[in-house]
Design a protein around this motif. Structure first.
Motif, PDB file in Angstrom:
ATOM      1  N   TRP A 103      25.458  34.595 -20.498  1.00 36.02           N
ATOM      2  CA  TRP A 103      26.684  33.872 -20.843  1.00 36.02           C
ATOM      3  C   TRP A 103      26.751  32.575 -20.061  1.00 36.02           C
ATOM      4  CZ3 TRP A 103      31.288  36.291 -23.329  1.00 36.02           C
ATOM      5  CH2 TRP A 103      30.940  37.429 -24.050  1.00 36.02           C
ATOM      6  N   GLN A 104      27.045  31.469 -20.745  1.00 32.21           N
ATOM      7  CA  GLN A 104      27.042  30.158 -20.095  1.00 32.21           C
ATOM      8  C   GLN A 104      28.383  29.775 -19.485  1.00 32.21           C
ATOM      9  OE1 GLN A 104      25.869  30.383 -23.422  1.00 32.21           O
ATOM     10  NE2 GLN A 104      23.712  30.459 -22.900  1.00 32.21           N
ATOM     11  N   TYR A 105      29.478  30.312 -19.989  1.00 35.60           N
ATOM     12  CA  TYR A 105      30.811  29.956 -19.490  1.00 35.60           C
ATOM     13  C   TYR A 105      31.634  31.215 -19.255  1.00 35.60           C
ATOM     14  CZ  TYR A 105      29.717  25.175 -20.700  1.00 35.60           C
ATOM     15  OH  TYR A 105      29.130  23.946 -20.753  1.00 35.60           O
ATOM     16  N   ALA A 106      32.252  31.293 -18.099  1.00 38.13           N
ATOM     17  CA  ALA A 106      33.086  32.447 -17.766  1.00 38.13           C
ATOM     18  C   ALA A 106      34.321  32.513 -18.661  1.00 38.13           C
ATOM     19  CB  ALA A 106      33.494  32.389 -16.299  1.00 38.13           C
ATOM     20  N   THR A 107      34.796  31.373 -19.121  1.00 35.60           N
ATOM     21  CA  THR A 107      35.974  31.351 -19.988  1.00 35.60           C
ATOM     22  C   THR A 107      35.687  32.022 -21.334  1.00 35.60           C
ATOM     23  OG1 THR A 107      35.349  29.134 -20.690  1.00 35.60           O
ATOM     24  CG2 THR A 107      37.007  29.313 -18.937  1.00 35.60           C
ATOM     25  N   THR A 108      34.447  31.975 -21.778  1.00 33.17           N
ATOM     26  CA  THR A 108      34.061  32.638 -23.017  1.00 33.17           C
ATOM     27  C   THR A 108      34.206  34.147 -22.871  1.00 33.17           C
ATOM     28  OG1 THR A 108      32.486  30.865 -23.449  1.00 33.17           O
ATOM     29  CG2 THR A 108      32.237  32.853 -24.750  1.00 33.17           C
ATOM     30  N   LEU A 109      33.910  34.649 -21.694  1.00 31.52           N
ATOM     31  CA  LEU A 109      34.060  36.072 -21.420  1.00 31.52           C
ATOM     32  C   LEU A 109      35.526  36.485 -21.587  1.00 31.52           C
ATOM     33  CD1 LEU A 109      32.876  38.748 -20.425  1.00 31.52           C
ATOM     34  CD2 LEU A 109      33.189  37.911 -18.087  1.00 31.52           C
ATOM     35  N   TYR A 110      36.428  35.691 -21.038  1.00 30.15           N
ATOM     36  CA  TYR A 110      37.856  35.977 -21.188  1.00 30.15           C
ATOM     37  C   TYR A 110      38.229  35.998 -22.672  1.00 30.15           C
ATOM     38  CZ  TYR A 110      42.855  35.959 -20.857  1.00 30.15           C
ATOM     39  OH  TYR A 110      44.160  36.313 -21.013  1.00 30.15           O
ATOM     40  N   ASP A 111      37.837  34.964 -23.389  1.00 31.10           N
ATOM     41  CA  ASP A 111      38.196  34.836 -24.798  1.00 31.10           C
ATOM     42  C   ASP A 111      37.658  36.010 -25.611  1.00 31.10           C
ATOM     43  OD1 ASP A 111      39.495  33.175 -26.818  1.00 31.10           O
ATOM     44  OD2 ASP A 111      37.477  32.830 -27.603  1.00 31.10           O
ATOM     45  N   TYR A 112      36.417  36.390 -25.358  1.00 26.83           N
ATOM     46  CA  TYR A 112      35.806  37.478 -26.125  1.00 26.83           C
ATOM     47  C   TYR A 112      36.505  38.814 -25.848  1.00 26.83           C
ATOM     48  CZ  TYR A 112      32.493  40.692 -28.110  1.00 26.83           C
ATOM     49  OH  TYR A 112      31.927  41.694 -28.857  1.00 26.83           O
ATOM     50  N   ILE A 113      36.723  39.117 -24.574  1.00 25.19           N
ATOM     51  CA  ILE A 113      37.381  40.386 -24.238  1.00 25.19           C
ATOM     52  C   ILE A 113      38.778  40.432 -24.856  1.00 25.19           C
ATOM     53  CG2 ILE A 113      38.346  41.766 -22.358  1.00 25.19           C
ATOM     54  CD1 ILE A 113      35.962  40.831 -20.646  1.00 25.19           C
ATOM     55  N   ARG A 114      39.499  39.335 -24.766  1.00 26.77           N
ATOM     56  CA  ARG A 114      40.863  39.306 -25.297  1.00 26.77           C
ATOM     57  C   ARG A 114      40.880  39.527 -26.804  1.00 26.77           C
ATOM     58  NH1 ARG A 114      44.838  34.118 -25.307  1.00 26.77           N
ATOM     59  NH2 ARG A 114      43.094  33.309 -26.485  1.00 26.77           N
ATOM     60  N   ARG A 115      39.929  38.961 -27.514  1.00 26.24           N
ATOM     61  CA  ARG A 115      39.922  39.064 -28.968  1.00 26.24           C
ATOM     62  C   ARG A 115      39.309  40.351 -29.504  1.00 26.24           C
ATOM     63  NH1 ARG A 115      40.626  34.265 -31.623  1.00 26.24           N
ATOM     64  NH2 ARG A 115      40.754  32.458 -30.288  1.00 26.24           N
ATOM     65  N   ALA A 116      38.254  40.857 -28.853  1.00 25.71           N
ATOM     66  CA  ALA A 116      37.438  41.899 -29.477  1.00 25.71           C
ATOM     67  C   ALA A 116      37.431  43.253 -28.767  1.00 25.71           C
ATOM     68  CB  ALA A 116      35.999  41.397 -29.585  1.00 25.71           C
ATOM     69  N   MET A 117      37.996  43.360 -27.607  1.00 18.51           N
ATOM     70  CA  MET A 117      37.899  44.604 -26.847  1.00 18.51           C
ATOM     71  C   MET A 117      39.277  45.208 -26.608  1.00 18.51           C
ATOM     72  SD  MET A 117      34.781  45.262 -26.291  1.00 18.51           S
ATOM     73  CE  MET A 117      33.865  44.435 -27.562  1.00 18.51           C
ATOM     74  N   PRO A 118      39.341  46.494 -26.365  1.00 20.65           N
ATOM     75  CA  PRO A 118      38.289  47.501 -26.425  1.00 20.65           C
ATOM     76  C   PRO A 118      37.954  47.865 -27.870  1.00 20.65           C
ATOM     77  CG  PRO A 118      40.344  48.543 -25.778  1.00 20.65           C
ATOM     78  CD  PRO A 118      40.612  47.062 -25.892  1.00 20.65           C
ATOM     79  N   PHE A 119      36.789  48.408 -28.058  1.00 20.11           N
ATOM     80  CA  PHE A 119      36.314  48.775 -29.381  1.00 20.11           C
ATOM     81  C   PHE A 119      37.329  49.695 -30.060  1.00 20.11           C
ATOM     82  CE2 PHE A 119      33.800  51.597 -32.171  1.00 20.11           C
ATOM     83  CZ  PHE A 119      33.330  50.630 -33.047  1.00 20.11           C
TER      84      PHE A 119
END
Length: 182
Positions: A103-119
């Motif tokens: 992962w290149q940006y830590a902010t992307t991690l926030y965005d992804y978890i917020r939108r797609a997790m938990p399964f």
């Protein structure tokens, strides 16, 4: 001719759908629940207020994430989240990709978890829970210290080991010539 046929079929499908009352109107509550805009950009624009700590993130991870990603982020049955920040190459197997080495940006991690997790329950985590999880995962990947808080000011400043892997645009010699990024 093919385009015209496809358009005709699409219109026919819409007409039949309306005739048989297929689908259902979406309520305002659902619109609000799934409207997670603005997206979070690499420079931190779009991050909500809140703060996360590693200790609380570890607890939330064990409760909501470990069953899919392993007790310590090692993966199984789904993707691994924790790995040594070794440099990946074109020969690296995708199964070895993780937050710390891909992962290149830590902010992307926030965005992804917020939108797609938990399964199975995407979008149900609070902003605080997401910040806690991001802090824990960055810590587990050796990117931040255990006592470093993560919030809308500190998260965009996190230097991800894989940021240098972004390829430059051959014409402009910039990573994303159409965006201004940190």
């Amino acid at each position: 001719m093919v385009k015209r046929t496809l358009v005709l079929l699409a219109l026919l499908g819409l007409a039949l759908g309306a005739r048989y009352n297929l689908g259902s109107p979406i309520s305002e509550e659902l619109v609000v629940q799934y409207d997670l805009r603005p997206v979070v950009l690499p420079d931190g624009r779009g991050l909500p207020p809140g703060e996360g700590r590693v200790e609380e993130g570890e607890r939330i991870y064990a409760e909501k994430c470990a069953s899919c990603h392993g007790a310590r982020g090692e993966g199984y049955p789904f993707n691994r989240l924790v790995a040594e920040p070794f440099p990946i190459t074109p020969d690296t197997e995708p199964a070895e990709f993780a937050i710390g080495n891909y992962w290149q940006y830590a902010t992307t991690l926030y965005d992804y978890i917020r939108r797609a997790m938990p399964f199975g329950a995407a979008g149900t985590l609070t902003n605080e829970e997401v910040y806690h999880l991001v802090a824990f995962l960055l810590y587990m990947n050796g990117i931040i210290d255990a006592h470093e808080p993560i919030n809308q000011k500190t998260l965009p400043q996190v230097k991800m080991p894989a940021r240098e892997l972004l390829e430059l645009d051959p014409e402009t010699k910039r990573r994303f010539p159409w965006l201004t990024l940190p």
